[in-house]
Structure formats: C-alpha cells, structure tokens
Design an enzyme around this catalytic site. Structure first.
Site, PDB file in Angstrom:
ATOM      1  N   ARG A 159      -4.324 -79.440  19.208  1.00 54.69           N
ATOM      2  CA  ARG A 159      -4.262 -79.472  17.912  1.00 54.69           C
ATOM      3  C   ARG A 159      -3.799 -78.142  17.181  1.00 54.69           C
ATOM      4  O   ARG A 159      -3.679 -77.358  18.002  1.00 54.69           O
ATOM      5  CB  ARG A 159      -5.748 -80.148  17.401  1.00 54.69           C
ATOM      6  CG  ARG A 159      -7.038 -79.729  17.983  1.00 54.69           C
ATOM      7  CD  ARG A 159      -7.341 -78.316  18.204  1.00 54.69           C
ATOM      8  NE  ARG A 159      -7.294 -77.627  17.059  1.00 54.69           N
ATOM      9  CZ  ARG A 159      -7.345 -76.433  16.697  1.00 54.69           C
ATOM     10  NH1 ARG A 159      -7.160 -75.598  17.777  1.00 54.69           N
ATOM     11  NH2 ARG A 159      -7.150 -75.822  15.498  1.00 54.69           N
ATOM     12  N   ASP A 209      -1.533 -75.776   7.566  1.00 55.09           N
ATOM     13  CA  ASP A 209      -0.854 -76.671   8.134  1.00 55.09           C
ATOM     14  C   ASP A 209       0.163 -77.122   7.525  1.00 55.09           C
ATOM     15  O   ASP A 209       1.251 -77.628   8.071  1.00 55.09           O
ATOM     16  CB  ASP A 209      -1.744 -78.055   8.198  1.00 55.09           C
ATOM     17  CG  ASP A 209      -2.841 -77.885   9.437  1.00 55.09           C
ATOM     18  OD1 ASP A 209      -3.794 -77.325   8.937  1.00 55.09           O
ATOM     19  OD2 ASP A 209      -2.782 -78.088  10.613  1.00 55.09           O
TER      20      ASP A 209
HETATM   21  O1  MRU Z   1      -7.317 -80.585  12.698  1.00 56.13           O
HETATM   22  P1  MRU Z   1      -6.732 -79.345  13.351  1.00 56.13           P
HETATM   23  O2  MRU Z   1      -7.696 -78.712  14.113  1.00 56.13           O
HETATM   24  O3  MRU Z   1      -5.561 -79.459  13.863  1.00 56.13           O
HETATM   25  O4  MRU Z   1      -6.494 -78.465  12.137  1.00 56.13           O
HETATM   26  C1  MRU Z   1      -6.124 -77.090  12.151  1.00 56.13           C
HETATM   27  C2  MRU Z   1      -6.240 -76.150  11.311  1.00 56.13           C
HETATM   28  O5  MRU Z   1      -6.597 -76.507  10.137  1.00 56.13           O
HETATM   29  C3  MRU Z   1      -5.372 -74.801  11.336  1.00 56.13           C
HETATM   30  O6  MRU Z   1      -6.062 -73.808  10.499  1.00 56.13           O
HETATM   31  C4  MRU Z   1      -3.930 -74.792  11.182  1.00 56.13           C
HETATM   32  O7  MRU Z   1      -3.462 -75.904  11.793  1.00 56.13           O
HETATM   33  C5  MRU Z   1      -3.014 -73.696  11.510  1.00 56.13           C
HETATM   34  S1  MRU Z   1      -3.093 -73.271  13.124  1.00 56.13           S
HETATM   35  C6  MRU Z   1      -2.408 -72.085  13.439  1.00 56.13           C
END
Ligand code: MRU
Length: 360
Positions: free
Chosen positions: A53, A243
């Site tokens: 993730r 994201d």
């Molecule tokens: O749902 P996830 O754990 O994939 O969410 C990740 C995040 O929100 C992070 O802050 C984002 O992907 C940036 S990672 C460098």
C-alpha cells in the site's frame, strides 16, 4: 530501510530466481513476512488487500505486475492494465504507472515485450528510490531552518505525521518519513507524533514500526489528539504524504489528513505535503468532489485487528452487529491549508503556477 541491521526494500526483484518479492504489510508490526508475487493476479490481490500500500509502492508493484502478466502471455497488456487499474481508485500513481507501461510496451513486438516490461519495472523501482531520497533532502532543508529558529527555546523539534508515508509506502525512504530520516541524518533532535490512523492503523502498525527500526524518537497518539497537542505548542510542523494532488495544489491523502491541516492552519503550524511528481494529477483542476475516494469495507470500522495475548493475530468487534457504516479511505485538504509541497524537484507553493513550474 534498515531492518534488523540489514538494508531492505518494500519490493524487489530477484534476478537469480526471476521472482518479485514484497514485505507483507498486513502482518506488521507483529510478524515480518516476505511474500513472492507469483503472477499478476497475486499482485492485484496484494494491492487490494493492502499487503502493499502507499501510492508510490502501488505504482511500482503495478509495473512489476505488468511484467508478470506478460511473462505468462505477451498479448495480455490490455487485460493486465485493466485488472490492475480496478484494484484501488484513489492513488494516481497506479494509473500513472500503467499509462507509462502501456506507452512503452504497446508497440513493442511480443517477443521483446517481456524483457522490456521487466526493465521498465526495474527502472521505476530505482527511480522511486532516488526520487524519495531527493524529497527527503529538500524537506530536511526546511526542517533545518525551522530548527535554527527554535533551538534556543526548545530541546527538540516535534513533527506530526498521519498514516504511513514511509519506506513501506514506497520502494525505500518514503516521502513524509524521508524528510524525517534526512533531518535525523543532519543531527536535528526530532520527536515524531504518530497519528494511529484509524481505521487500518497504518500509523500505529507501520509508521511506529519503521521509526523504531530507524531509532527515531516517536509517540503514538489517537487520531483526535493532534489538535490538542498543537494548541499546547507541542507540534512544530506537520508532514504527510499524498495519494493524489491536483493541479491547483489540493491534496488527497488518508482520511483524517484534512482535519489535521485545519488544526495546523488555526494554530499557524506549517503543514507540508511530501510527494513525488507521479502523485500529481495534471488532468484535474481541483480535488474536492473530483478525486474518486475509495469506499472501503465496513469491517475495517466495526472490527479492529491486533495480536492477542496468546500471540495470535485476530480481530475483535467494537460496534454493534448490524450497524450501518461509512468508510471513505481518503479526504481532500484544500490547497489554502497547505504550506508547501515538497517534491523531488524542490519545494513549491500549493498553487497552479508553482506546480506547473515543476514541469519546466
Ligand atoms: O490506504 P493506504 O495505506 O495506501 O494510504 C496511504 C496514504 O494515505 C499515504 O499517505 C500516501 O499513499 C502517500 S505514501 C508515500
């Protein structure tokens, strides 16, 4: 990242065995398990189930998944891209990686396509490491100047972060946590407030684990504590990942980021977003109501996983049976609440002109 004294990445390719390996993030912090992605379907499952993730890591995993698909069937480029694109909708790095694979591979003859797909995935893996390291260097310069301002009146700099934007969310280094790691390398005395980040607790499970591996002082806090700590003067800056950030500087990140940005704004605390250019969606003018927000399973809210006293990993239910649940995975922080964006090409304001200048 250093784990048990050894350098590791979140994803890597073993040339000798022709295998792609990942760290299974659903087992952390209780167990450190390495998985092999046997095929494209396993990679889709890894992204969907969040064994991998974090936006940049999802992108690199997708690139390797395209290679795994073509290794089985060199004609499966379109099918692989469609299957992978459907796994998680919010992080734009996924689409960015698939677009890049498609552009590079679609006109390549099937007999050369497999090798080229592998080389492209390896390139994206290496680029991600260099990009994240550069983000950390740029961010550390900001942290250093803040520390020079504050060092006469306090003995450490307090940084608040949300979710996990660390090495585990990228191939290595991370984005927000790269800023932390690079600041620590400059001998700035740091302490990190880690939001637990309900519902999946990426802060509690992953960020705390990573910071402990790196020996960075940190405290785990519940998601609702940040505003109070800011009012009490115990937060000097916030740094988070993203994201998807739109052309005007609106930042989509893990649910709860917006509330932290509001509290930081109200308390005049710098709120930095660390991200690679691959997390910027240049097709969207603004983020609010335009970025697709992943709606996740209700069980993430009604149940909490953890390790029981007899060592088993299990879930316990905290809500009544039959309760109705809403579980948006991400939110959008408007650009006006963001102090600066920290990218591999430098630090810029969160507005259209400054973001466009990154492409020059
Ligand atoms: O749902 P996830 O754990 O994939 O969410 C990740 C995040 O929100 C992070 O802050 C984002 O992907 C940036 S990672 C460098």
């Amino acid at each position: 990242m250093i784990i048990g004294g050894e350098h590791m990445q979140s994803i890597w390719y073993d040339v000798g065995t022709d295998q792609v390996h990942i760290v299974d993030q659903t087992r952390l912090p209780h167990e450190f398990q390495v998985l092999t992605l046997a095929n494209m379907e396993a990679a889709c499952h890894a992204i969907e189930s969040m064994q991998v993730r974090g936006a940049p890591l999802i992108g690199v995993t997708a690139a390797y998944a395209v290679y795994l698909a073509l290794r089985e069937d060199a004609q499966s480029l379109d099918h692989a891209c469609a299957a992978l694109a459907a796994t998680r909708p919010t992080a734009v790095n996924l689409q960015w990686a698939l677009d890049r694979c498609r552009a590079a591979l679609q006109s390549v003859a099937p007999e050369s396509r497999v090798l080229q797909a592998l080389e492209l995935a390896q390139l994206m893996e290496k680029e991600d490491i260099a990009i994240c390291e550069a983000i950390g260097d740029h961010g550390a310069a900001l942290v250093e100047s803040l520390w020079q301002e504050k060092r006469s009146s306090q003995d450490r700099l307090n940084i608040l972060t949300h979710c996990n934007a660390g090495a585990l969310a990228t191939v290595d280094w991370g984005t927000a946590l790269s800023v932390v790691y690079k600041s620590a390398e400059r001998d700035i005395p740091l302490h990190v407030w880690v939001d637990e980040t309900r519902p999946r607790n990426q802060g509690a499970a992953l960020t705390c684990w990573e910071l402990a591996q790196a020996d960075i002082p940190h405290s785990l806090i519940v998601d609702n504590a940040g505003g109070h700590l800011m009012q009490a003067g115990l937060v000097d800056l916030c740094v988070v990942g993203s994201d998807r950030t739109t052309r005007n500087g609106d930042v989509c990140n893990k649910i709860g980021t917006y509330l932290k940005a509001l509290a930081a704004f109200d308390n005049q605390i710098p709120f930095y977003v660390a991200l690679p250019l691959s997390s910027i969606d240049f097709t969207l003018d603004a983020g609010v109501n335009q970025i697709p927000i992943e709606e996740r399973a209700s069980g993430e809210v009604t149940d909490i996983p953890g390790r029981t006293t007899d060592g088993l990993i299990a879930s316990v239910r905290v809500a009544p049976e039959g309760v109705q649940v809403s579980n948006p995975g991400f939110d959008v922080t408007p650009a006006r609440l963001v102090t600066s964006l920290v990218t591999e090409r430098g630090v810029v304001a969160a507005n259209s002109e400054a973001i466009a200048s990154l492409l020059d």
